[in-house]
Design a protein around this motif. Structure first.
Motif, mmCIF file in Angstrom:
data_model
loop_
_atom_site.group_PDB
_atom_site.id
_atom_site.type_symbol
_atom_site.label_atom_id
_atom_site.label_comp_id
_atom_site.label_asym_id
_atom_site.label_seq_id
_atom_site.Cartn_x
_atom_site.Cartn_y
_atom_site.Cartn_z
ATOM 1 N N GLN A 1 22.561 86.819 50.066
ATOM 2 C CA GLN A 1 23.790 86.059 50.299
ATOM 3 C C GLN A 1 24.897 86.928 50.869
ATOM 4 O OE1 GLN A 1 24.753 83.373 46.861
ATOM 5 N NE2 GLN A 1 22.773 84.066 46.099
ATOM 6 N N GLU A 2 25.000 88.171 50.380
ATOM 7 C CA GLU A 2 26.009 89.084 50.895
ATOM 8 C C GLU A 2 25.736 90.490 50.395
ATOM 9 O OE1 GLU A 2 29.923 88.790 49.362
ATOM 10 O OE2 GLU A 2 29.256 88.779 47.281
ATOM 11 N N GLU A 3 26.245 91.476 51.088
ATOM 12 C CA GLU A 3 26.092 92.845 50.633
ATOM 13 C C GLU A 3 26.890 93.024 49.359
ATOM 14 O OE1 GLU A 3 27.509 95.290 53.808
ATOM 15 O OE2 GLU A 3 29.625 94.866 53.362
ATOM 16 N N CYS A 4 26.409 93.894 48.469
ATOM 17 C CA CYS A 4 27.050 94.054 47.158
ATOM 18 C C CYS A 4 27.027 95.509 46.711
ATOM 19 C CB CYS A 4 26.293 93.260 46.091
ATOM 20 S SG CYS A 4 26.206 91.499 46.351
ATOM 21 N N SER A 5 28.013 95.857 45.888
ATOM 22 C CA SER A 5 28.004 97.171 45.251
ATOM 23 C C SER A 5 27.105 97.101 44.023
ATOM 24 C CB SER A 5 29.410 97.571 44.828
ATOM 25 O OG SER A 5 29.819 96.793 43.723
ATOM 26 N N VAL A 6 26.729 98.254 43.512
ATOM 27 C CA VAL A 6 25.860 98.338 42.343
ATOM 28 C C VAL A 6 26.509 97.661 41.136
ATOM 29 C CG1 VAL A 6 24.650 99.902 40.777
ATOM 30 C CG2 VAL A 6 24.869 100.476 43.204
ATOM 31 N N ASN A 7 27.765 98.004 40.896
ATOM 32 C CA ASN A 7 28.468 97.428 39.753
ATOM 33 C C ASN A 7 28.610 95.916 39.860
ATOM 34 O OD1 ASN A 7 28.945 99.270 37.802
ATOM 35 N ND2 ASN A 7 31.000 99.822 38.486
ATOM 36 N N HIS A 8 28.858 95.444 41.054
ATOM 37 C CA HIS A 8 29.013 94.000 41.235
ATOM 38 C C HIS A 8 27.717 93.287 40.847
ATOM 39 C CE1 HIS A 8 30.645 90.289 42.712
ATOM 40 N NE2 HIS A 8 29.659 90.132 43.579
ATOM 41 N N ILE A 9 26.610 93.828 41.285
ATOM 42 C CA ILE A 9 25.308 93.239 40.939
ATOM 43 C C ILE A 9 25.114 93.257 39.432
ATOM 44 C CG2 ILE A 9 22.811 93.507 41.125
ATOM 45 C CD1 ILE A 9 23.300 94.766 43.898
ATOM 46 N N ALA A 10 25.421 94.402 38.830
ATOM 47 C CA ALA A 10 25.246 94.545 37.382
ATOM 48 C C ALA A 10 26.085 93.535 36.617
ATOM 49 C CB ALA A 10 25.594 95.964 36.951
ATOM 50 N N GLU A 11 27.329 93.348 37.066
ATOM 51 C CA GLU A 11 28.211 92.402 36.378
ATOM 52 C C GLU A 11 27.768 90.960 36.556
ATOM 53 O OE1 GLU A 11 32.149 93.194 37.804
ATOM 54 O OE2 GLU A 11 32.135 95.231 36.986
ATOM 55 N N VAL A 12 27.513 90.609 37.803
ATOM 56 C CA VAL A 12 27.140 89.219 38.099
ATOM 57 C C VAL A 12 25.829 88.837 37.412
ATOM 58 C CG1 VAL A 12 26.427 87.641 39.929
ATOM 59 C CG2 VAL A 12 28.411 89.129 40.264
ATOM 60 N N HIS B 1 21.697 101.093 52.119
ATOM 61 C CA HIS B 1 23.000 101.220 51.485
ATOM 62 C C HIS B 1 23.922 102.104 52.305
ATOM 63 C CE1 HIS B 1 21.116 104.924 50.496
ATOM 64 N NE2 HIS B 1 21.957 105.293 49.572
ATOM 65 N N ARG B 2 25.199 101.890 52.086
ATOM 66 C CA ARG B 2 26.200 102.710 52.748
ATOM 67 C C ARG B 2 27.292 102.986 51.711
ATOM 68 N NH1 ARG B 2 30.599 99.428 53.749
ATOM 69 N NH2 ARG B 2 30.145 97.204 53.731
ATOM 70 N N ARG B 3 27.954 104.090 51.900
ATOM 71 C CA ARG B 3 29.013 104.445 50.958
ATOM 72 C C ARG B 3 30.334 103.802 51.366
ATOM 73 N NH1 ARG B 3 30.065 107.730 46.967
ATOM 74 N NH2 ARG B 3 28.073 108.800 46.909
ATOM 75 N N SER B 4 31.096 103.391 50.361
ATOM 76 C CA SER B 4 32.441 102.873 50.612
ATOM 77 C C SER B 4 33.316 103.401 49.490
ATOM 78 C CB SER B 4 32.422 101.337 50.611
ATOM 79 O OG SER B 4 33.757 100.856 50.644
ATOM 80 N N GLY B 5 33.932 104.564 49.741
ATOM 81 C CA GLY B 5 34.707 105.205 48.688
ATOM 82 C C GLY B 5 33.756 105.733 47.640
ATOM 83 N N THR B 6 33.975 105.338 46.387
ATOM 84 C CA THR B 6 33.054 105.793 45.338
ATOM 85 C C THR B 6 31.892 104.817 45.176
ATOM 86 O OG1 THR B 6 34.342 104.626 43.662
ATOM 87 C CG2 THR B 6 34.878 106.937 44.039
ATOM 88 N N ALA B 7 31.987 103.677 45.831
ATOM 89 C CA ALA B 7 30.955 102.657 45.661
ATOM 90 C C ALA B 7 29.849 102.775 46.700
ATOM 91 C CB ALA B 7 31.587 101.272 45.734
#
Lengths: 102, 102
Positions: B38-49, B72-78
């Motif tokens: 559905q959309e690209e996601c950060s690790v934490n977002h996946i874990a929370e959802v 994957h690609r980096r975006s800041g610390t995510a």
DNA sequence: TCTGTATATGAACATATGCTCATATATGAA
DNA sequence: TTCATATATGAGCATATGTTCATATACAGA
């Protein structure tokens, strides 16, 4: 995207799908299903052609039968197995096509 | 049908396909891949959802990365993950459609 | 540099998986 | 019935799998 905006699969759907893919996730079952996609076969025939033990084949067929991916009928002392889920065969063939063209 | 008349899959194809299906054979990975479809996601977002531990998600993403199903690609610390294999997503969606219409 | 947040990773553990071995069951022929 | 062939199945075992826990690494801000 917020949690409530995500599309979610039902627990039932997820369970159903994972069982289906699990069935396709083993080399032995792939080979058996691929054989049965070509023609119905007896247990011994599968064992001989794929060079597997009779027991291993029977166990796997029992597994596939539980998931209703194959069906069987008796013919004398033999059991003749055949595919009973065209969609799974379709997924398998699609995966094969993709794999062979990569 | 005699042994030599059967169509056989190469060892390589069988191995390749079983790895692909294995990736789709686990409920957690199905949910992760469905989110990423559905959309690209950060690790934490996946874990929370999905209400999973950060570690479990990271391990599964590492697994999916090894198979090149996600990138994957980096975006800041995510780290932002996204699907990298349209065919696997297509197989997943097809299985979902089939399951929901049975 | 120090701190906090985000992610990755190794070890350990419980469970699942796929096979073999031995044996049970079922059918057909003599 | 007795024997041979075909299949099914339970137990046991080695390996694979998915998770947690603890910890390491990486980046951003103060």
């Amino acid at each position: 995207m917020k949690t409530q905006d995500h599309a979610f699969l039902s627990e039932e759907t997820i369970e159903d799908i994972s069982l289906m893919f699990k069935a396709l996730a083993d080399p032995t079952r792939i080979r058996i299903l691929y054989m049965l996609a070509q023609e119905e076969c007896s247990v011994n025939h599968i064992a001989e052609v794929l060079d597997l033990s009779q027991s291993a084949v029977s166990h796997q067929l029992s597994y596939l039968r539980t998931l209703r991916l194959v069906k069987h009928r008796r013919s004398g002392t033999a059991m003749i197995y055949s595919c009973d889920d065209n969609h799974v065969i379709s997924l398998l063939k699609q995966a094969i096509t993709h794999s062979e063209h990569t």
